[in-house]
Design a protein around this motif. Structure first.
Motif, PDB file in Angstrom:
ATOM      1  N   SER A 179       1.109  -1.006  -0.231  1.00 26.00           N
ATOM      2  CA  SER A 179       0.105  -0.031  -0.056  1.00 26.00           C
ATOM      3  C   SER A 179       0.687   1.270  -0.236  1.00 26.00           C
ATOM      4  N   LYS A 180       2.163   1.340   0.581  1.00 32.11           N
ATOM      5  CA  LYS A 180       2.823   1.903   0.327  1.00 32.11           C
ATOM      6  C   LYS A 180       3.969   2.508  -1.102  1.00 32.11           C
ATOM      7  N   VAL A 181       3.750   1.373  -1.924  1.00 35.98           N
ATOM      8  CA  VAL A 181       4.262   1.242  -3.464  1.00 35.98           C
ATOM      9  C   VAL A 181       3.679   2.211  -4.538  1.00 35.98           C
ATOM     10  N   PRO A 182       3.802   2.883  -4.912  1.00 34.18           N
ATOM     11  CA  PRO A 182       3.904   4.420  -5.566  1.00 34.18           C
ATOM     12  C   PRO A 182       2.973   3.110  -6.937  1.00 34.18           C
ATOM     13  N   PRO A 183       1.463   3.496  -7.622  1.00 30.91           N
ATOM     14  CA  PRO A 183       1.005   2.328  -8.310  1.00 30.91           C
ATOM     15  C   PRO A 183       2.104   2.144  -9.645  1.00 30.91           C
ATOM     16  N   ALA A 184       3.102   3.200 -10.327  1.00 32.02           N
ATOM     17  CA  ALA A 184       3.893   2.376 -11.416  1.00 32.02           C
ATOM     18  C   ALA A 184       4.455   0.940 -10.164  1.00 32.02           C
ATOM     19  N   GLN A 185       5.213   1.621  -9.155  1.00 33.73           N
ATOM     20  CA  GLN A 185       5.901   0.297  -9.121  1.00 33.73           C
ATOM     21  C   GLN A 185       4.845  -1.634  -8.984  1.00 33.73           C
ATOM     22  N   GLN A 186       3.719  -0.476  -8.200  1.00 37.64           N
ATOM     23  CA  GLN A 186       2.836  -1.684  -8.316  1.00 37.64           C
ATOM     24  C   GLN A 186       2.164  -3.567  -9.769  1.00 37.64           C
ATOM     25  N   LEU A 187       1.828  -1.878 -10.385  1.00 35.42           N
ATOM     26  CA  LEU A 187       1.265  -2.617 -11.662  1.00 35.42           C
ATOM     27  C   LEU A 187       3.006  -3.096 -12.638  1.00 35.42           C
ATOM     28  N   LEU A 188       4.001  -2.741 -12.145  1.00 33.60           N
ATOM     29  CA  LEU A 188       5.245  -3.448 -12.717  1.00 33.60           C
ATOM     30  C   LEU A 188       5.668  -4.533 -11.890  1.00 33.60           C
ATOM     31  N   PHE A 189       5.253  -4.802 -11.028  1.00 33.83           N
ATOM     32  CA  PHE A 189       4.970  -6.340 -10.162  1.00 33.83           C
ATOM     33  C   PHE A 189       4.574  -7.302 -10.821  1.00 33.83           C
ATOM     34  N   GLN A 190       2.972  -6.627 -11.369  1.00 34.28           N
ATOM     35  CA  GLN A 190       1.797  -7.184 -11.725  1.00 34.28           C
ATOM     36  C   GLN A 190       2.549  -8.033 -12.992  1.00 34.28           C
ATOM     37  N   LEU A 191       2.670  -7.238 -13.745  1.00 38.12           N
ATOM     38  CA  LEU A 191       3.299  -7.637 -14.908  1.00 38.12           C
ATOM     39  C   LEU A 191       4.577  -8.490 -15.066  1.00 38.12           C
ATOM     40  N   ILE A 192       5.457  -7.792 -14.321  1.00 37.01           N
ATOM     41  CA  ILE A 192       6.843  -8.112 -15.121  1.00 37.01           C
ATOM     42  C   ILE A 192       6.920  -9.885 -14.314  1.00 37.01           C
ATOM     43  N   ILE A 193       5.856 -10.591 -12.765  1.00 34.32           N
ATOM     44  CA  ILE A 193       5.715 -11.817 -12.563  1.00 34.32           C
ATOM     45  C   ILE A 193       4.811 -12.692 -13.753  1.00 34.32           C
ATOM     46  N   SER A 194       3.644 -11.787 -13.971  1.00 33.08           N
ATOM     47  CA  SER A 194       2.762 -12.325 -15.187  1.00 33.08           C
ATOM     48  C   SER A 194       3.393 -13.007 -15.969  1.00 33.08           C
ATOM     49  N   ALA A 195       3.790 -12.242 -16.826  1.00 38.42           N
ATOM     50  CA  ALA A 195       4.626 -12.648 -17.422  1.00 38.42           C
ATOM     51  C   ALA A 195       5.216 -13.977 -18.121  1.00 38.42           C
ATOM     52  N   PRO A 196       6.455 -14.050 -17.757  1.00 40.38           N
ATOM     53  CA  PRO A 196       6.559 -15.640 -17.650  1.00 40.38           C
ATOM     54  C   PRO A 196       5.784 -16.607 -17.688  1.00 40.38           C
ATOM     55  N   LEU A 197       4.709 -16.316 -16.578  1.00 41.16           N
ATOM     56  CA  LEU A 197       3.665 -17.090 -15.762  1.00 41.16           C
ATOM     57  C   LEU A 197       3.226 -17.894 -16.691  1.00 41.16           C
ATOM     58  N   LEU A 198       2.338 -16.715 -17.545  1.00 41.18           N
ATOM     59  CA  LEU A 198       1.383 -16.721 -18.497  1.00 41.18           C
ATOM     60  C   LEU A 198       2.210 -18.024 -20.013  1.00 41.18           C
ATOM     61  N   LEU A 199       3.169 -16.965 -20.284  1.00 40.56           N
ATOM     62  CA  LEU A 199       3.973 -18.040 -21.342  1.00 40.56           C
ATOM     63  C   LEU A 199       4.468 -19.049 -20.983  1.00 40.56           C
ATOM     64  N   LEU A 200       4.347 -19.316 -19.912  1.00 39.92           N
ATOM     65  CA  LEU A 200       4.840 -20.596 -19.688  1.00 39.92           C
ATOM     66  C   LEU A 200       3.989 -21.552 -20.317  1.00 39.92           C
ATOM     67  N   ALA A 201       2.635 -20.801 -19.339  1.00 41.94           N
ATOM     68  CA  ALA A 201       0.989 -22.153 -18.722  1.00 41.94           C
ATOM     69  C   ALA A 201       0.615 -22.614 -20.337  1.00 41.94           C
ATOM     70  N   ALA A 202       0.858 -21.239 -21.031  1.00 40.63           N
ATOM     71  CA  ALA A 202       0.200 -21.130 -22.569  1.00 40.63           C
ATOM     72  C   ALA A 202       0.669 -22.792 -23.307  1.00 40.63           C
ATOM     73  N   VAL A 203       2.093 -23.079 -22.153  1.00 47.86           N
ATOM     74  CA  VAL A 203       2.272 -24.405 -23.392  1.00 47.86           C
ATOM     75  C   VAL A 203       1.310 -25.579 -23.281  1.00 47.86           C
TER      76      VAL A 203
END
Length: 295
Positions: A179-203
């Motif tokens: 909650s103390k982290v600025p929105p851009a960093q929050q969004l970056l966390f969500q994107l940078i973690i989800s990208a490899p997980l989704l691409l691996l899951a797509a297999v």
């Protein structure tokens, strides 16, 4: 722009436009699924949005550093974000935009339930409880309506799981050091973690590429730029200017717009039960987010 204590005409117009923007995105996702496998498309969207967001942060001089105590929550929200969009993209492959949207945008309902038990400052009472019951009845009605042969129960369940994940992300941001982290960093966390997980899951989830055409690529680019990166940043910007309860109260418009657009643009058949479910969910969300004028 300075922080405001009440909603003004600009804020209302911006939030209505943003709700319409999100609703149109449901149409774009379903259409893009014609060229890409749903989970692969979700992974490409997150990966592309990481690049756009990093460029934006660099140009604006936004720091990439995050407090160490917020990292576990950031990783957790990234995992939830990946699961959310794996389920949503897949749901729109199985069921109609109207049904998926009614169920997916019930997120504030599940957030209100979780917050009632986990956040003492956000208890349910009065009209909010009425709204909760209305919206839950609407979701139940949508799930039980099997009159549309183009819809599937599996798609409905995936949309509901996606709504649960979205609520989990918001709650995690509220009650953890994130909650103390600025929105851009929050969004970056969500994107940078989800990208490899989704691409691996797509297999494990069918074809990467279907009947790919340039318009499908354009749809994916729209999602990357207009939704997953700059679109979410615009939402956070509005949240930073106007009272959170006022901003949230406009969320009931997204499922309304999505059902109307699915009917107009995709020629979807919307049964009477779905219209009733939409009314219950939209009205319930409004009451849940409504705050007493003199509280």
């Amino acid at each position: 722009m300075e922080q405001k204590s009440h909603m003004d005409a600009f804020g209302a117009a911006a939030l209505i436009a943003f709700a319409l923007h999100l609703a149109f995105n449901q149409i774009v996702i379903k259409f893009t699924n014609g060229g890409f496998g749903p989970v692969f498309a979700a992974g490409l969207r997150s990966a592309g949005a990481v690049i756009v967001l990093l460029i934006w942060m660099r140009l604006r001089g936004v720091s990439f550093r995050v407090p160490r105590n917020a990292v576990p929550a950031g990783v957790f929200t990234g995992c939830l974000f990946g699961l959310e969009f794996m389920c949503l993209f897949s749901a729109l492959d199985f069921t109609t935009v109207s049904r998926a949207s009614v169920i997916f945008y019930s997120m504030p309902v599940w957030l209100a339930v979780a917050s009632h038990f986990l956040n003492p400052s956000d208890r349910l009472s009065g009209l909010r409880s009425v709204g909760l019951l209305m919206a839950m009845a609407g979701v139940a009605l949508a799930l039980l309506d099997r009159s549309d042969t183009t819809a599937s129960l599996w798609g409905d369940i995936l949309a509901l799981t996606s709504a649960f994940c979205w609520a989990g992300i918001v709650l995690c941001v509220k009650i953890t050091p994130l909650s103390k982290v600025p929105p851009a960093q929050q969004l970056l966390f969500q994107l940078i973690i989800s990208a490899p997980l989704l691409l691996l899951a797509a297999v494990f989830f069918g074809d990467f590429i279907r009947d790919l055409r340039p318009i499908h690529i354009a749809g994916l680019l729209f999602q990357i730029i207009a939704i997953a990166s700059l679109g979410f940043l615009a939402w956070f910007w509005l949240m930073s200017i106007y009272p959170a309860s006022s901003v949230a109260s406009f969320s009931f418009l997204s499922p309304v717009f999505a059902v109307i657009l699915g009917w107009l643009l995709l020629d979807e058949t919307v049964s009477l039960k779905v219209w009733i479910a939409l009314s219950l969910v939209a009205g319930g969300i409004y009451l849940i987010n409504r705050r007493p004028r003199f509280a």
